[in-house]
Design an enzyme around this catalytic site. Sequence first.
Site, PDB file in Angstrom:
ATOM      1  N   ASP A 154       0.866  -1.169   0.000  1.00  0.00           N
ATOM      2  CA  ASP A 154       0.000   0.000   0.000  1.00  0.00           C
ATOM      3  C   ASP A 154       0.915   1.234   0.000  1.00  0.00           C
ATOM      4  OD1 ASP A 154      -2.117   1.669   0.195  1.00  0.00           O
ATOM      5  OD2 ASP A 154      -2.840   0.916   2.120  1.00  0.00           O
ATOM      6  N   GLY A 180       0.715   3.940   1.891  1.00  0.00           N
ATOM      7  CA  GLY A 180       0.805   4.676   3.149  1.00  0.00           C
ATOM      8  C   GLY A 180      -0.254   5.754   3.263  1.00  0.00           C
ATOM      9  N   GLY A 181      -0.905   6.078   2.153  1.00  0.00           N
ATOM     10  CA  GLY A 181      -1.915   7.140   2.161  1.00  0.00           C
ATOM     11  C   GLY A 181      -3.020   6.880   3.170  1.00  0.00           C
ATOM     12  N   ASP A 195      -2.497   8.221  -2.452  1.00  0.00           N
ATOM     13  CA  ASP A 195      -3.822   8.815  -2.662  1.00  0.00           C
ATOM     14  C   ASP A 195      -4.353   9.388  -1.355  1.00  0.00           C
ATOM     15  OD1 ASP A 195      -4.042   6.291  -1.416  1.00  0.00           O
ATOM     16  OD2 ASP A 195      -6.138   6.122  -2.003  1.00  0.00           O
ATOM     17  N   ASP A 216      -7.846  -7.385  -0.316  1.00  0.00           N
ATOM     18  CA  ASP A 216      -7.064  -7.601   0.897  1.00  0.00           C
ATOM     19  C   ASP A 216      -7.913  -7.139   2.067  1.00  0.00           C
ATOM     20  OD1 ASP A 216      -6.567  -4.581   0.452  1.00  0.00           O
ATOM     21  OD2 ASP A 216      -5.791  -4.960   2.457  1.00  0.00           O
ATOM     22  N   CYS A 235     -13.604 -28.817   6.876  1.00  0.00           N
ATOM     23  CA  CYS A 235     -12.609 -27.805   6.480  1.00  0.00           C
ATOM     24  C   CYS A 235     -11.241 -28.478   6.384  1.00  0.00           C
ATOM     25  CB  CYS A 235     -12.572 -26.660   7.492  1.00  0.00           C
ATOM     26  SG  CYS A 235     -11.261 -25.457   7.164  1.00  0.00           S
ATOM     27  N   CYS A 240      -8.307 -27.007   6.624  1.00  0.00           N
ATOM     28  CA  CYS A 240      -7.202 -26.240   7.215  1.00  0.00           C
ATOM     29  C   CYS A 240      -6.520 -27.025   8.340  1.00  0.00           C
ATOM     30  CB  CYS A 240      -7.686 -24.875   7.709  1.00  0.00           C
ATOM     31  SG  CYS A 240      -8.328 -24.867   9.384  1.00  0.00           S
ATOM     32  N   CYS A 274      -8.610 -27.200  11.663  1.00  0.00           N
ATOM     33  CA  CYS A 274      -9.773 -28.096  11.648  1.00  0.00           C
ATOM     34  C   CYS A 274      -9.384 -29.559  11.495  1.00  0.00           C
ATOM     35  CB  CYS A 274     -10.749 -27.679  10.557  1.00  0.00           C
ATOM     36  SG  CYS A 274     -11.516 -26.087  10.908  1.00  0.00           S
ATOM     37  N   HIS A 317      -7.496 -20.822  10.255  1.00  0.00           N
ATOM     38  CA  HIS A 317      -8.817 -21.199   9.728  1.00  0.00           C
ATOM     39  C   HIS A 317      -9.430 -20.051   8.910  1.00  0.00           C
ATOM     40  CE1 HIS A 317     -12.822 -22.735   9.217  1.00  0.00           C
ATOM     41  NE2 HIS A 317     -13.240 -21.544   9.600  1.00  0.00           N
TER      42      HIS A 317
HETATM   43 ZN   LIG Z   1     -10.610 -24.764   9.241  1.00  0.00          ZN
END
Ligand SMILES: [Zn+2]
Length: 401
Positions: A93, A95-96, A147, A267, A305, A307, A310, A336
């Site tokens: 980014d 910094g604006g 910006d 993001d 899930c 991940c 999980c 997660h």
């Molecule tokens: Zn998960």
Amino acid sequence: MAVRWELLKQDPASAARLGRLHTPHGVIETPVFMPVGTQATVKTLNPEEVWDLGARIILSNTYHLYLRPGHDLVQEAGGLHRFMNWKGAVLTDSGGFQVFSLADLRKITEEGVQFRSHIDGSTHFLTPEKATEIQNALGADIIMAFDECTPWPCDHDYARRSLERTTRWAARCKVAHARPEAQALFGIVQGSTFADLRRQAAEEIVELDFPGYGIGGLSVGEPKELMHEMLEVQVPLLPADRPRYLMGVGSPEDLVESVWRGVDMFDCVLPTRIARHGTVFLPDGKMTVRNAEFARDFLPIQEGCDCYACRNYSRAYIRHLMKADEMLGLRLCSIHNLRFLVRTMEEIRAALAAGTFAEYRRTFLERWHAGEAERRARIRTGTGRAGGPMGPSEPAVPQNR
Ligand SMILES: [Zn+2]
């Protein structure tokens, strides 16, 4: 050109696009969610864990790295990728947003913005040239123009003057950009929640011809319908062959709704921020695993899930860790939540490839909104699984968009 975006498929039912972003640090499938690593680290995760989530591009912050440890030091270390040992792509980014969020600590002029550091109170002056120089030193694959992000609400006259200054600053960033062969500089379109200003900003910034475009000043407190309306006004004015990045947006329903309206990149700090309070994403909305009702719940956060959290741990164990202030609890909730968003984008891309995105969107949003409505009802009546607020509000230090 440092970065090139390739259109793979235009969704026939919406403005959504399936694409591929070619960067100096790999090819990124879009639409894509970028985890946020403000201080050159995605909070509590090491780079291998971020990679294993399926993330191939992350965001880091110019404001924070400029103040600490300093862009010169990062450059001396060999640039941001090497400094933090991340093999994927990086976007910084400008910094604006952070500087403008320091409402009582800054002064805006045509030349730039004077502000006081939130760390030690020291005075600094950030200009379009300086923000670009810092980002050239940090060395991210994609860098952003400096910006002004207007707050919401904001009056029409101020929003207009601000976007016109943002255009002049974007032109100065382009002139100052010293490494166009290695880093892509994206312009940012603003315009608050005024349709005419969103159009004006798009026309002015596109005229400057950037390899990609950030859409700023949305998801800053305005109603969701207004954000959708502004995207519908502005996105069609951006070139069809360049990537579009909606800055600071990342709740699951916003990702789906914004891809529908033609956005390619996102993001947001939300997944790691809510993890601090033990709040996690589920297909049926958010759930606070820290709540008492999960004390003896030995199911994973989300059944099925894939991940790490999980696959290996129960709600009861994670709740125990959160109650005991153990770092692993925060790590597991973060893993997660990040995997949930990265996987949501994988599902969106698969639906776009199969031509079923309209169906995916309808099913996803029905389930999400029904779950969230039930959660809000339970919070109001003080019963059931949601049980309480999501945790204390954030301290007044500069945040991400
Ligand atoms: Zn998960």
